[in-house]
Design a protein around this motif. Structure first.
Motif, PDB file in Angstrom:
ATOM      1  N   GLY A 195       1.235  16.237  -6.855  1.00 12.98           N
ATOM      2  CA  GLY A 195      -0.185  15.938  -7.018  1.00 12.98           C
ATOM      3  C   GLY A 195      -0.650  14.819  -6.099  1.00 12.98           C
ATOM      4  O   GLY A 195      -1.720  14.903  -5.483  1.00 12.98           O
ATOM      5  N   GLU A 196       0.156  13.759  -5.988  1.00 11.53           N
ATOM      6  CA  GLU A 196      -0.209  12.627  -5.133  1.00 11.53           C
ATOM      7  C   GLU A 196      -0.225  13.031  -3.665  1.00 11.53           C
ATOM      8  O   GLU A 196      -1.135  12.655  -2.918  1.00 11.53           O
ATOM      9  CB  GLU A 196       0.778  11.479  -5.369  1.00 11.53           C
ATOM     10  N   LEU A 197       0.785  13.786  -3.245  1.00 13.80           N
ATOM     11  CA  LEU A 197       0.831  14.218  -1.855  1.00 13.80           C
ATOM     12  C   LEU A 197      -0.303  15.193  -1.535  1.00 13.80           C
ATOM     13  O   LEU A 197      -0.895  15.136  -0.453  1.00 13.80           O
ATOM     14  CB  LEU A 197       2.185  14.860  -1.551  1.00 13.80           C
ATOM     15  N   THR A 198      -0.602  16.083  -2.466  1.00 19.78           N
ATOM     16  CA  THR A 198      -1.682  17.041  -2.247  1.00 19.78           C
ATOM     17  C   THR A 198      -3.018  16.324  -2.107  1.00 19.78           C
ATOM     18  O   THR A 198      -3.850  16.690  -1.272  1.00 19.78           O
ATOM     19  CB  THR A 198      -1.742  18.055  -3.405  1.00 19.78           C
ATOM     20  N   ASP A 199      -3.221  15.290  -2.912  1.00 17.92           N
ATOM     21  CA  ASP A 199      -4.456  14.513  -2.812  1.00 17.92           C
ATOM     22  C   ASP A 199      -4.591  13.875  -1.429  1.00 17.92           C
ATOM     23  O   ASP A 199      -5.658  13.932  -0.804  1.00 17.92           O
ATOM     24  CB  ASP A 199      -4.475  13.425  -3.886  1.00 17.92           C
ATOM     25  N   LEU A 200      -3.496  13.306  -0.920  1.00 22.14           N
ATOM     26  CA  LEU A 200      -3.538  12.708   0.411  1.00 22.14           C
ATOM     27  C   LEU A 200      -3.699  13.771   1.494  1.00 22.14           C
ATOM     28  O   LEU A 200      -4.357  13.539   2.511  1.00 22.14           O
ATOM     29  CB  LEU A 200      -2.261  11.906   0.661  1.00 22.14           C
ATOM     30  N   ARG A 218       6.934  20.729   0.063  1.00 22.97           N
ATOM     31  CA  ARG A 218       7.872  21.638  -0.592  1.00 22.97           C
ATOM     32  C   ARG A 218       9.137  20.975  -1.119  1.00 22.97           C
ATOM     33  O   ARG A 218       9.600  21.333  -2.211  1.00 22.97           O
ATOM     34  CB  ARG A 218       8.251  22.784   0.352  1.00 22.97           C
ATOM     35  N   PRO A 219       9.745  19.999  -0.414  1.00 24.02           N
ATOM     36  CA  PRO A 219      10.965  19.400  -0.957  1.00 24.02           C
ATOM     37  C   PRO A 219      10.769  18.759  -2.327  1.00 24.02           C
ATOM     38  O   PRO A 219      11.738  18.538  -3.059  1.00 24.02           O
ATOM     39  CB  PRO A 219      11.340  18.346   0.093  1.00 24.02           C
ATOM     40  N   HIS A 220       9.503  18.478  -2.698  1.00 29.16           N
ATOM     41  CA  HIS A 220       9.223  17.757  -3.944  1.00 29.16           C
ATOM     42  C   HIS A 220       8.612  18.663  -5.008  1.00 29.16           C
ATOM     43  O   HIS A 220       8.067  18.168  -6.003  1.00 29.16           O
ATOM     44  CB  HIS A 220       8.277  16.596  -3.648  1.00 29.16           C
ATOM     45  N   LYS A 221       8.720  19.993  -4.826  1.00 28.83           N
ATOM     46  CA  LYS A 221       8.003  20.923  -5.705  1.00 28.83           C
ATOM     47  C   LYS A 221       8.404  20.803  -7.162  1.00 28.83           C
ATOM     48  O   LYS A 221       7.625  21.148  -8.060  1.00 28.83           O
ATOM     49  CB  LYS A 221       8.202  22.361  -5.220  1.00 28.83           C
ATOM     50  N   ALA A 222       9.608  20.299  -7.450  1.00 27.35           N
ATOM     51  CA  ALA A 222      10.039  20.124  -8.835  1.00 27.35           C
ATOM     52  C   ALA A 222       9.551  18.806  -9.421  1.00 27.35           C
ATOM     53  O   ALA A 222       9.793  18.534 -10.601  1.00 27.35           O
ATOM     54  CB  ALA A 222      11.564  20.192  -8.923  1.00 27.35           C
ATOM     55  N   GLY A 263       7.603   8.561  -0.472  1.00 28.57           N
ATOM     56  CA  GLY A 263       6.871   7.349  -0.113  1.00 28.57           C
ATOM     57  C   GLY A 263       6.545   7.312   1.366  1.00 28.57           C
ATOM     58  O   GLY A 263       5.421   6.977   1.772  1.00 28.57           O
ATOM     59  N   TYR A 264       7.533   7.669   2.192  1.00 29.44           N
ATOM     60  CA  TYR A 264       7.286   7.725   3.629  1.00 29.44           C
ATOM     61  C   TYR A 264       6.345   8.874   3.981  1.00 29.44           C
ATOM     62  O   TYR A 264       5.503   8.737   4.873  1.00 29.44           O
ATOM     63  CB  TYR A 264       8.603   7.868   4.383  1.00 29.44           C
ATOM     64  N   ARG A 265       6.465  10.002   3.270  1.00 26.51           N
ATOM     65  CA  ARG A 265       5.588  11.129   3.556  1.00 26.51           C
ATOM     66  C   ARG A 265       4.130  10.762   3.301  1.00 26.51           C
ATOM     67  O   ARG A 265       3.222  11.200   4.036  1.00 26.51           O
ATOM     68  CB  ARG A 265       5.995  12.331   2.696  1.00 26.51           C
ATOM     69  N   LEU A 293       2.789   7.902   3.818  1.00 26.96           N
ATOM     70  CA  LEU A 293       2.353   7.154   5.002  1.00 26.96           C
ATOM     71  C   LEU A 293       2.024   8.094   6.150  1.00 26.96           C
ATOM     72  O   LEU A 293       1.008   7.921   6.843  1.00 26.96           O
ATOM     73  CB  LEU A 293       3.433   6.162   5.429  1.00 26.96           C
ATOM     74  N   GLU A 294       2.882   9.088   6.374  1.00 24.63           N
ATOM     75  CA  GLU A 294       2.625  10.038   7.464  1.00 24.63           C
ATOM     76  C   GLU A 294       1.314  10.789   7.238  1.00 24.63           C
ATOM     77  O   GLU A 294       0.545  11.001   8.184  1.00 24.63           O
ATOM     78  CB  GLU A 294       3.790  11.020   7.589  1.00 24.63           C
ATOM     79  N   PHE A 295       1.042  11.181   6.006  1.00 26.46           N
ATOM     80  CA  PHE A 295      -0.216  11.874   5.719  1.00 26.46           C
ATOM     81  C   PHE A 295      -1.407  10.950   5.984  1.00 26.46           C
ATOM     82  O   PHE A 295      -2.432  11.373   6.534  1.00 26.46           O
ATOM     83  CB  PHE A 295      -0.237  12.361   4.278  1.00 26.46           C
ATOM     84  N   LEU A 296      -1.298   9.689   5.594  1.00 25.46           N
ATOM     85  CA  LEU A 296      -2.386   8.744   5.836  1.00 25.46           C
ATOM     86  C   LEU A 296      -2.607   8.515   7.327  1.00 25.46           C
ATOM     87  O   LEU A 296      -3.730   8.242   7.767  1.00 25.46           O
ATOM     88  CB  LEU A 296      -2.090   7.412   5.150  1.00 25.46           C
ATOM     89  N   LEU A 297      -1.549   8.637   8.130  1.00 22.82           N
ATOM     90  CA  LEU A 297      -1.656   8.466   9.578  1.00 22.82           C
ATOM     91  C   LEU A 297      -2.220   9.696  10.277  1.00 22.82           C
ATOM     92  O   LEU A 297      -2.514   9.654  11.463  1.00 22.82           O
ATOM     93  CB  LEU A 297      -0.280   8.140  10.169  1.00 22.82           C
ATOM     94  N   GLY A 298      -2.352  10.811   9.550  1.00 22.81           N
ATOM     95  CA  GLY A 298      -2.889  12.032  10.134  1.00 22.81           C
ATOM     96  C   GLY A 298      -1.862  13.090  10.429  1.00 22.81           C
ATOM     97  O   GLY A 298      -2.203  14.173  10.912  1.00 22.81           O
ATOM     98  N   ASN A 299      -0.580  12.803  10.150  1.00 23.95           N
ATOM     99  CA  ASN A 299       0.477  13.793  10.379  1.00 23.95           C
ATOM    100  C   ASN A 299       0.607  14.670   9.140  1.00 23.95           C
ATOM    101  O   ASN A 299       1.546  14.542   8.359  1.00 23.95           O
ATOM    102  CB  ASN A 299       1.793  13.084  10.706  1.00 23.95           C
ATOM    103  N   LYS A 300      -0.347  15.562   8.975  1.00 23.39           N
ATOM    104  CA  LYS A 300      -0.447  16.394   7.779  1.00 23.39           C
ATOM    105  C   LYS A 300       0.371  17.673   7.940  1.00 23.39           C
ATOM    106  O   LYS A 300       0.400  18.282   9.012  1.00 23.39           O
ATOM    107  CB  LYS A 300      -1.908  16.778   7.518  1.00 23.39           C
ATOM    108  N   SER A 301       0.996  18.086   6.854  1.00 28.94           N
ATOM    109  CA  SER A 301       1.719  19.358   6.823  1.00 28.94           C
ATOM    110  C   SER A 301       1.984  19.719   5.372  1.00 28.94           C
ATOM    111  O   SER A 301       2.732  19.014   4.684  1.00 28.94           O
ATOM    112  CB  SER A 301       3.041  19.274   7.589  1.00 28.94           C
TER     113      SER A 301
END
Length: 299
Positions: free
Chosen positions: A174-179, A164-168, A147-149, A151-159
């Protein structure tokens, strides 16, 4: 003079009478609330209260663990609310709807204020209290919060590595990749500035969105042009200040996080494996929407 309590006046307040239908019988004649239900009350069913309260499963007898767990869960709920509002603001900017974006940013700031205040649930926890339950959560760390990640992606802190910690967890990936692959909130603002004819460089309004945002002197100059016209009717100036409201609250959140960790565990290694205090200190210094901060040195 009105004597009705505030809870009775509100249609859906926890603990209030609300707009309940009158109970059949004598109580109904007096306008009282419904007191008899065949199963769970509608309030419990609507808000999932039994499920919600069933999630406070502490692992030790230390009383402070309950506050720590509840604070964590409250923050996760608020992460979700802030994300929804930032995404709505981003989408409004992409649609050239500045008034809509401003409305969503204001609402996001209200949620951010509550999020920042939630540190108060645990800011009086002592190191000895924390140590009595710290081992119980093993390697669990806020660093692992998707959930916090978001927010960071929306703020521009992309990585991409931070997925990887959520690969399982396939839906989360999918949601993080979209962001990761879409413009963030600040990217959408810069794209709007470009469409309005401001000198935003091409490598900022069209770029590899999976990469973290890097400051640009040209972007700072574009924002300086916006600030040169600070009339109330300049919607781009209002947007710049609304983004600063968001950014200031992000900085405040990070600082509160740093202070909470410093107070409860000092510089000991974090549960996620890093030196938590040093990592947080570096993070506090990282401005979001950087040109909106740096231009204040020159205008």
């Amino acid at each position: 003079m009105l004597t009705t309590t505030s809870a009775q006046q509100c249609p859906f307040m926890p603990g209030g009478e609300g707009d309940a239908a009158p109970e059949q019988g004598a109580g109904a004649e007096r306008g009282g609330p419904t007191l008899s239900f065949g199963g769970n009350t509608p309030y419990v069913d609507y808000a999932g209260i039994d499920t919600l309260l069933g999630l406070q499963r502490t692992r030790t007898d230390e009383p402070a663990e309950s506050a720590f767990l509840i604070a964590t869960q409250v923050m996760e709920l608020l992460f979700s609310l802030v994300r929804e509002r930032w995404e709505a603001a981003r989408d409004a900017l992409e649609a050239d709807d500045v008034p809509g974006a401003l409305s969503w940013l204001r609402r996001a700031c209200h949620a951010q204020d509550v999020l920042n205040d939630s540190w108060g649930l645990i800011n009086d926890m002592t190191p000895t209290e924390f140590n009595r339950f710290r081992d119980s959560f093993g390697e669990a760390s806020g660093f692992q919060s998707y959930g916090y990640r978001k927010l960071e992606f929306l703020l521009g802190n992309k990585s991409a590595a931070m997925i990887r910690p959520h690969k399982a967890m396939e839906p989360v990936v999918g949601e993080l990749t979209d962001l990761l692959e879409r413009p963030g909130l600040y990217d959408a603002a810069l794209r709007l500035l470009h469409r309005r004819g401001l000198p935003v460089p091409a490598d900022r309004f069209e770029r590899d969105w999976t990469q973290a945002y890097e400051p640009s002197p040209e972007v700072e100059r574009a924002w300086a042009d916006v600030y040169a016209d600070d009339r109330p009717g300049n919607d781009l100036f209002l947007l710049a200040e609304a983004l600063m409201d968001v950014a200031e609250r992000v900085t405040r959140w990070r600082h509160l996080h740093l202070v909470a960790v410093k107070r409860t565990m000092g510089g000991k290694p974090g549960s996620g494996g890093s030196n938590g205090l040093n990592w947080l200190a570096r993070h506090v210094e990282q401005d979001v929407f950087p040109e909106l901060w740096s231009l204040r040195n020159t205008i």
